[in-house]
Design a protein around this motif. Sequence first.
Motif, PDB file in Angstrom:
ATOM      1  N   VAL A 132     -81.681 -29.874 -11.619  1.00  0.00           N
ATOM      2  CA  VAL A 132     -82.756 -30.944 -12.099  1.00  0.00           C
ATOM      3  C   VAL A 132     -83.297 -30.406 -13.409  1.00  0.00           C
ATOM      4  O   VAL A 132     -83.793 -31.210 -14.253  1.00  0.00           O
ATOM      5  N   LEU A 133     -83.329 -29.138 -13.680  1.00  0.00           N
ATOM      6  CA  LEU A 133     -83.748 -28.390 -15.019  1.00  0.00           C
ATOM      7  C   LEU A 133     -82.819 -28.997 -15.901  1.00  0.00           C
ATOM      8  O   LEU A 133     -83.519 -29.325 -17.152  1.00  0.00           O
ATOM      9  N   LEU A 134     -81.849 -28.844 -15.872  1.00  0.00           N
ATOM     10  CA  LEU A 134     -80.663 -29.171 -16.868  1.00  0.00           C
ATOM     11  C   LEU A 134     -80.719 -30.799 -16.975  1.00  0.00           C
ATOM     12  O   LEU A 134     -80.728 -31.227 -18.085  1.00  0.00           O
ATOM     13  N   PHE A 135     -81.231 -31.606 -16.149  1.00  0.00           N
ATOM     14  CA  PHE A 135     -81.107 -33.045 -16.182  1.00  0.00           C
ATOM     15  C   PHE A 135     -82.465 -33.257 -17.228  1.00  0.00           C
ATOM     16  O   PHE A 135     -82.292 -33.931 -18.074  1.00  0.00           O
ATOM     17  N   MET A 136     -83.538 -32.352 -16.804  1.00  0.00           N
ATOM     18  CA  MET A 136     -84.730 -32.625 -17.561  1.00  0.00           C
ATOM     19  C   MET A 136     -84.425 -32.293 -19.057  1.00  0.00           C
ATOM     20  O   MET A 136     -85.060 -33.010 -19.803  1.00  0.00           O
ATOM     21  N   ARG A 137     -83.677 -31.406 -19.318  1.00  0.00           N
ATOM     22  CA  ARG A 137     -83.409 -30.886 -20.796  1.00  0.00           C
ATOM     23  C   ARG A 137     -82.384 -31.890 -21.303  1.00  0.00           C
ATOM     24  O   ARG A 137     -82.841 -32.225 -22.557  1.00  0.00           O
ATOM     25  N   GLU A 138     -81.762 -32.466 -20.559  1.00  0.00           N
ATOM     26  CA  GLU A 138     -80.911 -33.533 -21.294  1.00  0.00           C
ATOM     27  C   GLU A 138     -81.839 -34.711 -21.694  1.00  0.00           C
ATOM     28  O   GLU A 138     -81.490 -35.262 -22.767  1.00  0.00           O
ATOM     29  N   VAL A 139     -82.568 -35.146 -20.783  1.00  0.00           N
ATOM     30  CA  VAL A 139     -83.424 -36.221 -21.127  1.00  0.00           C
ATOM     31  C   VAL A 139     -84.445 -35.948 -22.081  1.00  0.00           C
ATOM     32  O   VAL A 139     -84.641 -36.685 -23.114  1.00  0.00           O
ATOM     33  N   GLN A 140     -84.988 -34.848 -22.259  1.00  0.00           N
ATOM     34  CA  GLN A 140     -85.749 -34.412 -23.480  1.00  0.00           C
ATOM     35  C   GLN A 140     -84.799 -34.514 -24.724  1.00  0.00           C
ATOM     36  O   GLN A 140     -85.306 -34.902 -25.886  1.00  0.00           O
ATOM     37  N   LEU A 141     -83.647 -33.900 -24.941  1.00  0.00           N
ATOM     38  CA  LEU A 141     -82.831 -34.035 -26.264  1.00  0.00           C
ATOM     39  C   LEU A 141     -82.731 -35.533 -26.331  1.00  0.00           C
ATOM     40  O   LEU A 141     -82.671 -35.904 -27.577  1.00  0.00           O
ATOM     41  N   ALA A 142     -82.338 -36.573 -25.186  1.00  0.00           N
ATOM     42  CA  ALA A 142     -82.315 -37.862 -25.631  1.00  0.00           C
ATOM     43  C   ALA A 142     -83.426 -38.450 -26.185  1.00  0.00           C
ATOM     44  O   ALA A 142     -83.451 -39.390 -27.175  1.00  0.00           O
TER      45      ALA A 142
END
Length: 150
Positions: A132-142
């Motif tokens: 979930v943290l990796l998912f959140m980081r990907e969303v932040q990059l997007a």
Amino acid sequence: MHAVLAVTAAPVEGLARAIQLSVAPVFLLAGIGGLLVVLTNRLARIVDRSRRLQEQLAEAAISQARLARQELQLQKRRMGLVLKAIELCTVTVLLVALVVVVVFMSAVAAIDLALVVVPLFTAAMLCLMVAVLLFMREVQLAAAQLRRRF
């Protein structure tokens, strides 16, 4: 006669209890399945965007090519985060399924396997948290990428 019914009902009740205990984590599996759907959809969008960028790169002028390469690098980073999150979610599913098996066996065999269940479930939750943290980081990059466009 009543004593005979009590003796035969006890194993059935124990089996029903075993099923109840082992089915509870299945709801967790359903939630993780939903997260995997979201992650695979995001991965598909990243792949589609990367393909379009590669096509543009082949036809772009030098100044545009530099921007396209930068965006491709960001897409590559996003893809890595999503792939790692998918991997961790998959490991979580396997660990939770193992917890279900161990809990069921423990309840049916009347053996205390808490020393096995606790680390398995803890590992599953840690994998899920990192995913979930990796998912959140990907969303932040997007989101950052989107803000740069506007």
